[in-house]
Design an enzyme around this catalytic site. Structure first.
Site, mmCIF file in Angstrom:
data_model
loop_
_atom_site.group_PDB
_atom_site.id
_atom_site.type_symbol
_atom_site.label_atom_id
_atom_site.label_comp_id
_atom_site.label_asym_id
_atom_site.label_seq_id
_atom_site.Cartn_x
_atom_site.Cartn_y
_atom_site.Cartn_z
ATOM 1 N N THR A 103 13.492 14.445 -14.349
ATOM 2 C CA THR A 103 14.934 14.690 -14.107
ATOM 3 C C THR A 103 15.122 14.245 -12.756
ATOM 4 O OG1 THR A 103 14.608 16.547 -15.769
ATOM 5 C CG2 THR A 103 16.645 16.511 -14.339
ATOM 6 N N GLY B 169 12.455 21.043 -15.151
ATOM 7 C CA GLY B 169 12.658 21.681 -16.655
ATOM 8 C C GLY B 169 13.193 23.303 -16.046
HETATM 9 O O1 DON Z 1 17.346 19.570 -19.780
HETATM 10 C C1 DON Z 1 16.227 20.091 -19.491
HETATM 11 O O2 DON Z 1 15.979 21.253 -19.370
HETATM 12 C C2 DON Z 1 15.004 19.449 -19.524
HETATM 13 N N1 DON Z 1 15.211 18.276 -20.230
HETATM 14 C C3 DON Z 1 14.739 18.664 -18.012
HETATM 15 C C4 DON Z 1 13.576 18.170 -17.575
HETATM 16 C C5 DON Z 1 13.271 17.960 -16.148
HETATM 17 O O3 DON Z 1 13.756 18.655 -15.421
HETATM 18 C C6 DON Z 1 12.095 17.386 -15.929
HETATM 19 N N2 DON Z 1 11.936 17.099 -14.511
HETATM 20 N N3 DON Z 1 10.941 17.093 -13.876
#
Ligand code: DON
Length: 553
Positions: A364, A457
């Site tokens: 992300t 996440g």
């Molecule tokens: O929407 C979510 O919460 C996850 N798909 C986010 C994933 C994420 O932040 C990965 N990053 N490092």
């Protein structure tokens, strides 16, 4: 001759890297600042500021550029959320998160391989980025759509020098990529090395179509056909109809009054707002400001606050499919009970909330732009995992998400972020999976003064919370607020995650004595933020836990 060539190469590399290093310093400005994960995106954004673009025009070019330079988390095959404040309009939220394909259902993953929601075509949800960027610009942009493409098209067509992070992230995905898609990111079966020039001609031809036709260029025609074919060839069930039917939606933010500020938070399908609102209430009730900053007591309580705030997350889901029990989770009674259950001397774990009676109805990135008038865009986009499903569309080189893993694919089991999720988040056709993404705006006297968000996440929520806290309660400048150590707790597992290397041994010992199970984590959110200070100056910073850049005027 060869010697001269090597010398020139070394000089070029030195200039390039020294520019990247120079960009790592937080900046101040008077007019508009950008904090984003790539210097290319910041440079493209600066050109649009110079042209007279507003925060949304700048966010548009930043988003388009990141789709070229940072495909592992910002490709058109992902989705996201935007929070925006322009002029006298109220704060608005755009949901361009991916949706589950028509062929999926609550039992879809039960008879498949355990990694089916993470790797390959079965992991891919209907992407939202192309519709999202367009819709945001259509509603709030000032410059014309077509004016925003020259930089991203040029970077795709003539190439850009890949960064260390690009190489590292691509190297770890080599064995996961579908072979026909991998060609877009590999040379002789290997990732391009940092500093090498990567050209993406097929992506530039998509960008040209997108410039002319808008989202039609993605959701119909050759690009849509390419995506559907690639997903099918890699075992998935995404159809042309899924793409044709994709729609973004506008939502209203959750709000929270915190120490004289109004905090605008992401509503479901993000869990971010509910968890953050609970946590900010608990910070107030437990009077954290009376403790020493970064002390064992403060970090302990922050961990317990996050633990209690995450407890309700398992009851949440897409509001179009599920009745979210927000009244209960955000009630004075429930939050008061959570406050009472927290104790300064000992960590304590509560039982999970039951979702029995509820009605069924990572990678992300984040970028923030804020100007001196308090106009702002705060956007988090994701493919979920690094390069998402690692399925890359064969012809156009579009990396596709694995957002299906954010659903409750196997009830009672943890997903790739260790989150044990509930019934409200079961897979259903056209539904959006529950998210932790939390683009956030903070307003003072009617003006946005802080714009922030993060990848990571569930650790996104903890990162955003602690930067808001450091900034508004501890009065740290934005760089210090971001770089300071932080903790994360997500209720399950019962572990207090601490920033790798950033806590003193005595602090760790103090936390262990209070009964915490500690685990070090490489990053607890990687925050990008811009703040408008009391003296009217803007300051921007990015997280030293990853690559990034800041800039503007
Ligand atoms: O929407 C979510 O919460 C996850 N798909 C986010 C994933 C994420 O932040 C990965 N990053 N490092």
């Amino acid at each position: 001759m060869l010697k001269n060539f090597t010398l020139i190469l070394l000089i070029v590399l030195f200039i390039l890297t020294s520019q990247l290093i120079a960009q790592a310093i937080p900046v101040e400005g008077k007019k508009m600042l950008i904090s984003a994960p790539s210097p290319y995106a910041v440079e493209a954004g600066k050109k649009i500021i110079k042209k007279g673009g507003n925060v949304v025009d700048v966010a548009t070019v930043v988003g388009l550029t990141l789709a070229v330079t940072n495909p592992y988390f910002a490709a058109f095959g992902g989705g996201g959320f935007a929070m925006v404040k322009v002029g006298n309009n109220p704060v608005d939220v755009l949901d361009f998160r991916e949706t589950a394909p028509l062929k999926t259902h609550p039992q879809y993953y039960l008879d498949k391989k355990p990694e089916a929601s993470q790797n390959g075509g079965t992991a891919v949800a209907v992407p939202g980025v192309a519709a999202g960027i367009y819709e945001l610009h259509k509603k709030y942009g000032k410059l014309s759509w077509k004016e925003l493409f020259s930089e991203p098209i040029q970077l795709a067509e003539d190439g850009f020098n890949v960064s260390g992070e690009w190489t590292a992230r691509t190297e770890i995905s080599v064995s996961r990529f579908n072979p026909k898609g991998a060609q877009h990111f590999l040379k002789n079966q290997k990732a391009y090395q940092a500093g090498e020039l990567l050209k993406q001609k097929p992506l530039s031809s998509f960008l040209k179509m997108y410039k002319r036709q808008g989202p039609k260029a993605f959701y119909t025609g050759p690009v849509a056909n390419d995506i559907v074919k690639t997903v099918k060839d890699t075992g998935g069930d995404l159809s042309l109809q899924d793409l044709n039917d994709y729609k973004v939606r506008w939502l209203k933010p959750l709000t929270h009054n915190f120490k004289g500020y109004v905090v605008y938070l992401m509503p479901p399908p993000s869990s971010g707002g509910v968890v953050l609102k609970t946590a900010l209430s608990l910070i107030d009730q437990l009077k954290l400001e009376n403790l020493e900053s970064m002390s064992v007591d403060e970090l302990h309580l922050m961990g317990e606050i996050l633990n209690r705030s995450f407890r309700g997350r398992a009851l949440l889901g897409d509001p179009d499919f599920h009745e979210n029990p927000l009244e209960k989770l955000l009630s004075k009674n429930y939050i008061g009970d959570m406050a009472k259950s927290i104790n300064l001397t000992k960590a304590k774990q509560l039982k999970p909330l039951s979702d029995k009676n509820l009605n069924e109805s990572n990678e992300t990135t984040h970028y923030s732009i804020l100007d001196d008038q308090g106009n702002s865009v705060s956007i988090t986009v994701t493919l979920n995992g690094n390069y998402g499903s690692a399925v890359v569309s064969e012809k156009f080189g579009i990396a596709l998400n694995n957002e299906m893993d954010d659903f409750t694919t196997h009830p009672g089991e943890a997903n790739m972020y260790g989150l044990v999720q509930g019934k409200g988040n079961y897979v259903q056709a056209r539904k959006r999976p529950l998210s932790s993404m939390s683009p956030t705006l903070v307003e003072k006297d009617g003006k946005v003064i802080l714009s922030l968000g993060a990848p990571g996440g569930p650790t996104i929520i903890s990162g955003v919370l602690q930067v808001i806290y450091n900034s508004l309660v501890r009065n740290m400048d934005i760089d210090r607020a971001i770089q300071s150590p932080r903790v994360h707790h997500q209720f399950l597992p019962n572990v207090l995650y601490i920033d790798e290397w950033r806590l003193q041994p005595a602090t760790k010992k103090g936390l262990l004595t209070k009964g915490h199970v500690l685990e070090e984590k490489a990053f607890i959110g990687r925050v990008n933020a811009v703040r408008l200070k009391n003296n009217g100056a803007l300051e921007a910073a990015f997280d030293s836990r990853g690559e990034g850049a800041v800039g503007g005027y």
